[in-house]
Design a protein around this motif. Structure first.
Motif, PDB file in Angstrom:
ATOM      1  N   ALA A 179      28.320  44.009  42.440  1.00  0.00           N
ATOM      2  CA  ALA A 179      29.496  44.323  43.255  1.00  0.00           C
ATOM      3  C   ALA A 179      29.761  45.822  43.335  1.00  0.00           C
ATOM      4  N   ASP A 215      29.340  40.020  49.549  1.00  0.00           N
ATOM      5  CA  ASP A 215      30.227  40.148  50.710  1.00  0.00           C
ATOM      6  C   ASP A 215      31.220  41.285  50.506  1.00  0.00           C
ATOM      7  N   PRO A 216      31.606  41.933  51.594  1.00  0.00           N
ATOM      8  CA  PRO A 216      32.664  42.947  51.474  1.00  0.00           C
ATOM      9  C   PRO A 216      33.989  42.284  51.097  1.00  0.00           C
ATOM     10  N   THR A 217      34.931  43.074  50.670  1.00  0.00           N
ATOM     11  CA  THR A 217      36.275  42.577  50.357  1.00  0.00           C
ATOM     12  C   THR A 217      37.176  42.862  51.552  1.00  0.00           C
ATOM     13  N   ILE A 247      40.748  42.842  53.190  1.00  0.00           N
ATOM     14  CA  ILE A 247      42.146  42.879  52.756  1.00  0.00           C
ATOM     15  C   ILE A 247      43.030  43.090  53.989  1.00  0.00           C
ATOM     16  N   SER A 307      40.196  47.205  53.273  1.00  0.00           N
ATOM     17  CA  SER A 307      38.955  46.452  53.112  1.00  0.00           C
ATOM     18  C   SER A 307      37.846  47.404  52.662  1.00  0.00           C
ATOM     19  N   ASN A 308      36.960  46.897  51.808  1.00  0.00           N
ATOM     20  CA  ASN A 308      35.958  47.801  51.239  1.00  0.00           C
ATOM     21  C   ASN A 308      34.687  47.064  50.844  1.00  0.00           C
ATOM     22  N   ASP A 309      33.644  47.854  50.618  1.00  0.00           N
ATOM     23  CA  ASP A 309      32.366  47.336  50.136  1.00  0.00           C
ATOM     24  C   ASP A 309      31.635  48.470  49.431  1.00  0.00           C
ATOM     25  N   ASP A 315      29.693  44.512  56.273  1.00  0.00           N
ATOM     26  CA  ASP A 315      29.203  45.691  55.554  1.00  0.00           C
ATOM     27  C   ASP A 315      27.889  46.196  56.161  1.00  0.00           C
ATOM     28  N   SER A 341      32.967  39.122  55.605  1.00  0.00           N
ATOM     29  CA  SER A 341      34.117  38.509  54.948  1.00  0.00           C
ATOM     30  C   SER A 341      35.297  38.558  55.908  1.00  0.00           C
ATOM     31  N   CYS A 343      39.802  37.785  56.490  1.00  0.00           N
ATOM     32  CA  CYS A 343      41.143  37.509  55.977  1.00  0.00           C
ATOM     33  C   CYS A 343      42.053  37.315  57.182  1.00  0.00           C
TER      34      CYS A 343
END
Length: 234
Positions: free
Chosen positions: A43, A108-110, A112, A137-139, A169, A175, A177
């Motif tokens: 990660a 997977d990216p996060t 948010i 959101s981040n990766d 990413d 990913s 949301c």
């Protein structure tokens, strides 16, 4: 170096000894055998291996130890990488081979999201940008793109609406949301009047309609007209 004792005996049983130094040499190189492997980034966007991971059975007539380089990989190394494996025996003989280490990013990216209230424009429309609902959101390997769906709203959507943010990413992992987008119309309508003349009837009364004094009032959405007074006497 090894000491060897030579004993010489004659036919009458007399003996004598001397010593010789026998130097044993190993001039045979080990055989380096490689194997290709695939590793996954974590990660944090990092992966590491040890030399044994790419050793496919290196051998020597005596014994062998192995080393390899490089052993550490990051997002920059996603794909095929050449790792050199070196097999060395105790006397310093060595052999090399190349292994292919394929680095993959399957994390997977996060995504948010944040809930927002957005205002319709003067035409009664609104286009939601991904940055409007993104909340960090981040990766580890970076974000290549984001999009919001649905993104287009109009007066019929005033109130709360669910909008999905899709985050991709740099290595194609995705990913999502969901954000609540509250569509707001805070633009006042424009009231435009016109002056008119009306005639009293024989009973001394006259009435008009709201539309009689409207000269094209408008709004970015829709509007309801009313006017007062609408009845007149002497």
């Amino acid at each position: 170096a090894n000491t060897v004792t030579l004993t010489v005996t004659d036919v009458n049983g007399n003996t004598d000894d001397c010593t010789a130094t026998v130097t044993v040499q190993d001039n045979i190189n080990p055989i380096a055998v490689c194997q290709n492997i695939t590793v996954q980034l974590d990660a944090s966007g990092n992966a590491s291996i040890i030399a044994a991971d790419v050793d496919g059975g290196s051998s020597d007539n005596c014994s062998v130890s192995v080393s390899a380089t490089p052993l550490v990989f990051t997002c920059a190394e996603v794909g095929a990488n050449t790792v050199v494996l070196t097999a060395t025996d105790p006397t310093g003989n060595s052999d090399n081979c190349n292994a292919t280490v394929t680095v993959e990013d399957n994390v997977d990216p996060t995504a948010i999201c944040q809930d927002v209230s957005l205002i319709l424009n003067g035409s009664g429309t609104l286009l939601v940008q991904p940055t409007d609902i993104d909340n960090g959101s981040n990766d580890a390997c970076g974000i290549s793109g984001m999009f919001a769906n649905p993104a287009a709203f109009d007066c019929s959507d005033i109130g709360a609406n669910s909008v999905t943010l899709t985050v991709t990413d740099n290595n194609g992992n995705v990913s999502t949301c969901v954000s609540t987008v509250t569509v707001v119309d805070d633009e006042d309508p424009t009231a435009i009047c016109q002056n008119i003349t009306v005639q009293l009837n024989a009973s001394g009364n006259a009435t008009i309609t709201t539309a009689s004094v409207d000269n094209g009032s408008n709004d970015n959405c829709s509007l309801v007209l009313s006017a007062t007074p609408l009845s007149f006497t002497c």
